[in-house]
Design an enzyme around this catalytic site. Structure first.
Site, PDB file in Angstrom:
ATOM      1  N   ASP A  19       1.176  -1.459  -0.078  1.00 41.04           N
ATOM      2  CA  ASP A  19       0.010   0.012   0.283  1.00 41.04           C
ATOM      3  C   ASP A  19       1.014   1.538   0.318  1.00 41.04           C
ATOM      4  O   ASP A  19       1.498   1.699   0.414  1.00 41.04           O
ATOM      5  CB  ASP A  19      -1.208  -0.192   1.208  1.00 41.04           C
ATOM      6  CG  ASP A  19      -1.551   1.835   1.376  1.00 41.04           C
ATOM      7  OD1 ASP A  19      -2.783   1.182   0.546  1.00 41.04           O
ATOM      8  OD2 ASP A  19      -1.384   1.974   2.142  1.00 41.04           O
ATOM      9  N   HIS A  74      -9.078   1.591   0.080  1.00 44.61           N
ATOM     10  CA  HIS A  74      -9.544   2.975  -0.457  1.00 44.61           C
ATOM     11  C   HIS A  74      -9.658   2.619  -2.137  1.00 44.61           C
ATOM     12  O   HIS A  74      -9.273   3.617  -2.583  1.00 44.61           O
ATOM     13  CB  HIS A  74      -8.556   3.772  -0.101  1.00 44.61           C
ATOM     14  CG  HIS A  74      -7.151   3.913  -0.296  1.00 44.61           C
ATOM     15  ND1 HIS A  74      -6.662   3.663  -2.179  1.00 44.61           N
ATOM     16  CD2 HIS A  74      -5.873   3.198  -0.074  1.00 44.61           C
ATOM     17  CE1 HIS A  74      -5.791   2.962  -1.472  1.00 44.61           C
ATOM     18  NE2 HIS A  74      -4.864   3.298  -0.746  1.00 44.61           N
ATOM     19  N   ASP A 130      -7.749   4.877   6.191  1.00 40.40           N
ATOM     20  CA  ASP A 130      -6.553   5.105   5.289  1.00 40.40           C
ATOM     21  C   ASP A 130      -5.926   6.720   6.244  1.00 40.40           C
ATOM     22  O   ASP A 130      -5.367   7.501   5.328  1.00 40.40           O
ATOM     23  CB  ASP A 130      -6.535   5.497   4.246  1.00 40.40           C
ATOM     24  CG  ASP A 130      -5.679   5.211   3.273  1.00 40.40           C
ATOM     25  OD1 ASP A 130      -4.146   5.188   3.525  1.00 40.40           O
ATOM     26  OD2 ASP A 130      -5.294   5.521   2.095  1.00 40.40           O
TER      27      ASP A 130
HETATM   28  O1  DOR Z   1      -3.097   9.251   0.586  1.00 43.75           O
HETATM   29  C1  DOR Z   1      -2.347   8.211   0.866  1.00 43.75           C
HETATM   30  N1  DOR Z   1      -1.514   8.292   1.262  1.00 43.75           N
HETATM   31  N2  DOR Z   1      -2.801   6.807  -0.006  1.00 43.75           N
HETATM   32  C2  DOR Z   1      -1.936   6.057   0.035  1.00 43.75           C
HETATM   33  O2  DOR Z   1      -2.021   4.810  -0.394  1.00 43.75           O
HETATM   34  C3  DOR Z   1      -0.899   5.734   1.081  1.00 43.75           C
HETATM   35  C4  DOR Z   1      -0.991   7.212   2.216  1.00 43.75           C
HETATM   36  C5  DOR Z   1       0.198   7.464   3.015  1.00 43.75           C
HETATM   37  O3  DOR Z   1       1.083   6.157   3.181  1.00 43.75           O
HETATM   38  O4  DOR Z   1       0.469   8.234   3.208  1.00 43.75           O
END
Ligand code: DOR
Length: 436
Positions: free
Chosen positions: A153, A233, A306
């Protein structure tokens, strides 16, 4: 030590219970659930009303605690404090830390860091070493050490062949591969959803197909391998349609969406405020509506935050330069209640299913997501009617990057019990009174 929660509406989707009951906590366990349990000496009694929901502790399978690597953004301690403030007693942490959670010592590091927090924290380990997409991690060993799922991810697993192998291996241990659905070539240098507002704002767009093309690929790989894919997400209506169809075919697919996709759209980016920037991006109103429909009809199995902390300095940069991510643990319940309960779209049971019992079931977190006798006493008391205004200065998270800052929400957790311990008490009206 015994605590008696008296007179609340007890909601346990796993057993189908939804009734006004008393709940007795004895030490770390739920000792009894029944109408009118007589308080005995030395019980701590919390007098609730039928307006309060007494639910299994909330479960969030998608958080970034930045531990190890970026203690300026979050630590396990501050992330857990944010979780508790949001009513969560179980979280799964993503492996895009520094170093990456891709080895036995790193999985052990997470489990050790979790111990003093009081809540349950489970590691999701990387699919590939260093998230580099080249060499698969030792999935079997990491499962035996406590990893509950695997994901790169923050990045997709770009190679279909690598994803195929990961699904074949993970199938042997019956753990999901969590897919960050993004095709990098279509994503390009995009910074927000590609559509009317990206054109208006002159910002490079991320087309919905950058997500859905990967969803389509991984549905096909799940079909081919028989492995379990969990989509992280999900933000677009096209992805929803693909997942709905795959589920109707009986494939082993599950999916989550986030509170921000259910509440906000790309129109929010008009002030060029990076607190509205995340990956996947906020999409169009038609996507938001499709996601609401998908949580209502079960196409989307769960809501995950998330939670992605970033420092105020990083989030003060220009929109296109600022990192992706928003925090969500402390606002998730309020947003979901405001958007889905107070609009009569979902019942209380359906909401607790999306935010507790279903994620626990899918990620096989056996001590989470249930409120029944003999179970670990992870319990959230919710006041669905309490209105409050989101003030990031009050957050227990170390970061402040919330897209809900200044919004008035209706509904919040007022007590969080983890392993029988009361770790959150929001309302003075609920001060426990010791009976002697
Ligand atoms: O917006 C996001 N931030 N999407 C992700 O998949 C990773 C995450 C992050 O680690 O900051």
């Amino acid at each position: 030590m015994k605590t008696l929660l008296k007179g609340g509406r007890v909601i346990d989707p796993a057993s189908g219970l939804d009734a006004v009951m008393d709940v007795l906590i004895d030490g770390s366990q739920v000792a009894a659930i029944a109408p009118n349990i007589a308080p005995e000496q030395a019980y701590e009694v919390v007098q609730l009303t039928p307006q309060h929901w007494v639910t299994p502790g909330l479960v969030d399978v998608h958080v970034h605690f930045r531990d190890p690597g970026s203690p300026d953004k979050e630590t396990t301690e501050t992330g857990a404090a944010a979780a508790i403030a949001g009513g969560f007693t179980t979280v799964c942490v993503m492996p895009n830390t520094s170093p990456v959670i891709d080895s036995t010592p790193m999985v052990q590091y997470i489990l050790n860091a979790a111990k003093p927090t009081g809540i349950q924290i489970f590691p999701i380990a990387a699919v590939t070493r260093g998230l580099e997409g080249e060499e698969m991690t030792s999935i079997g060993t990491l499962v035996s050490q406590g990893a509950v799922a695997f994901s790169d991810d923050g990045k997709p697993v770009a190679s279909a062949n690598m994803m195929r192998k990961a699904l074949e291996y993970s199938k042997m241990f019956d753990v999901p591969i969590v897919c960050h659905a993004e095709d990098c070539s279509l994503f390009g240098n995009g910074v927000m959803h590609e559509g009317y507002y990206s054109t208006l704002l002159g910002l490079p767009g991320i087309p919905s197909v950058a997500e859905s093309v990967m969803v389509a690929r991984d549905i096909e790989l799940a079909r081919f391998t028989g492995g379990r894919v969990h989509f992280a997400h999900i933000s677009s209506k096209e992805s929803v349609a693909l997942i709905r169809k795959a589920k109707a075919e009986g494939l082993r697919i599950t999916a989550e969406t986030t509170p921000h996709y259910l509440a906000l759209t790309d129109a929010c980016c008009q002030a060029y405020d990076p607190d509205f920037k995340m990956n996947g991006p906020l999409r169009a109103e038609t996507d938001r509506q499709a996601l609401i429909e998908a949580v209502m009809d079960g196409t989307i199995d769960m809501i995950a935050t998330d939670h992605a902390p970033h420092t105020p300095d990083e989030k003060s940069m220009a929109f296109d330069c600022s990192p992706n991510g928003v925090i969500g643990l402390e606002t998730a319940l309020g947003v979901v209640l405001t958007q889905l309960f107070h609009t009569a779209k979902l019942s209380p049971t359906a909401i607790i299913e999306l935010m507790s019992s279903k994620p626990a079931e899918v990620f096989k977190l056996k001590d989470s997501g249930k409120l029944s006798v003999g179970q670990r006493a992870d319990i959230t008391v919710i006041d669905p009617e309490q209105e409050w205004t989101v003030d990031p200065a009050q957050f227990r998270s170390k970061s402040r990057n919330s897209p809900f800052k200044g919004q008035t929400l209706k509904g919040r957790p007022v007590m969080t019990f983890a392993n029988g311990q009361c770790l959150l008490q929001q309302s003075e009206a609920l001060q426990a009174s010791a009976l002697v």
